[in-house]
Design a protein around this motif. Structure first.
Motif, PDB file in Angstrom:
ATOM      1  N   LYS A  69       0.816  -1.222   0.000  1.00  0.00           N
ATOM      2  CA  LYS A  69       0.000   0.000   0.000  1.00  0.00           C
ATOM      3  C   LYS A  69       0.847   1.268   0.000  1.00  0.00           C
ATOM      4  O   LYS A  69       0.568   2.183  -0.779  1.00  0.00           O
ATOM      5  N   GLN A  74       2.230   1.791  -3.479  1.00  0.00           N
ATOM      6  CA  GLN A  74       1.176   2.201  -4.412  1.00  0.00           C
ATOM      7  C   GLN A  74       0.816   3.670  -4.206  1.00  0.00           C
ATOM      8  O   GLN A  74       0.640   4.416  -5.172  1.00  0.00           O
ATOM      9  N   ARG A  75       0.706   4.071  -2.957  1.00  0.00           N
ATOM     10  CA  ARG A  75       0.371   5.467  -2.655  1.00  0.00           C
ATOM     11  C   ARG A  75       1.482   6.411  -3.101  1.00  0.00           C
ATOM     12  O   ARG A  75       1.222   7.492  -3.638  1.00  0.00           O
ATOM     13  N   ARG A 100       3.665   5.833  -5.482  1.00  0.00           N
ATOM     14  CA  ARG A 100       3.653   5.847  -6.951  1.00  0.00           C
ATOM     15  C   ARG A 100       2.581   6.804  -7.471  1.00  0.00           C
ATOM     16  O   ARG A 100       2.836   7.631  -8.344  1.00  0.00           O
ATOM     17  N   LYS A 101       1.374   6.710  -6.926  1.00  0.00           N
ATOM     18  CA  LYS A 101       0.264   7.553  -7.372  1.00  0.00           C
ATOM     19  C   LYS A 101       0.563   9.027  -7.106  1.00  0.00           C
ATOM     20  O   LYS A 101       0.329   9.885  -7.962  1.00  0.00           O
ATOM     21  N   THR A 102       1.088   9.321  -5.935  1.00  0.00           N
ATOM     22  CA  THR A 102       1.414  10.703  -5.597  1.00  0.00           C
ATOM     23  C   THR A 102       2.500  11.245  -6.516  1.00  0.00           C
ATOM     24  O   THR A 102       2.414  12.384  -6.983  1.00  0.00           O
ATOM     25  N   GLU A 146       3.077  10.298  -9.542  1.00  0.00           N
ATOM     26  CA  GLU A 146       2.442  10.526 -10.843  1.00  0.00           C
ATOM     27  C   GLU A 146       1.724  11.872 -10.852  1.00  0.00           C
ATOM     28  O   GLU A 146       1.839  12.636 -11.809  1.00  0.00           O
ATOM     29  N   LEU A 147       0.997  12.159  -9.786  1.00  0.00           N
ATOM     30  CA  LEU A 147       0.251  13.417  -9.702  1.00  0.00           C
ATOM     31  C   LEU A 147       1.177  14.629  -9.638  1.00  0.00           C
ATOM     32  O   LEU A 147       0.819  15.712 -10.092  1.00  0.00           O
ATOM     33  N   ASP A 184       7.158  10.847 -11.969  1.00  0.00           N
ATOM     34  CA  ASP A 184       7.131   9.443 -12.392  1.00  0.00           C
ATOM     35  C   ASP A 184       8.533   8.881 -12.590  1.00  0.00           C
ATOM     36  O   ASP A 184       8.855   7.797 -12.114  1.00  0.00           O
ATOM     37  N   THR A 189       4.439   5.632   4.096  1.00  0.00           N
ATOM     38  CA  THR A 189       4.123   6.389   2.884  1.00  0.00           C
ATOM     39  C   THR A 189       4.758   7.772   2.926  1.00  0.00           C
ATOM     40  O   THR A 189       5.420   8.196   1.975  1.00  0.00           O
TER      41      THR A 189
END
Length: 65
Positions: free
Chosen positions: A10, A13-14, A16-18, A20-21, A25, A54
């Protein structure tokens, strides 16, 4: 019965998403092996909070720029 628990799933994943935003990346992809090692070290020191992992991981990726 064998159950595998991955405490890193988790948070990674968090992170990675952050990333990206935030447009980080490439930094995330480049730093992923070191990030995993860093998070493993935190867990070895006793950290088990996914939220703290995270935040620490995000800080690690941003500082590594």
């Amino acid at each position: 019965m064998h159950t595998e628990i991955n405490i890193f799933e988790k948070p990674i994943q968090r992170i990675r998403k952050t990333c990206e935003l935030m447009g980080l990346d490439a930094d995330f992809d480049r730093k992923l092996p070191e990030l995993e090692t860093y998070l493993e070290g935190l867990v070895a020191e006793g950290e088990i909070s996914e939220e703290r992992l995270t935040v620490s991981g995000l800080t690690f990726v941003k500082q590594a720029r």
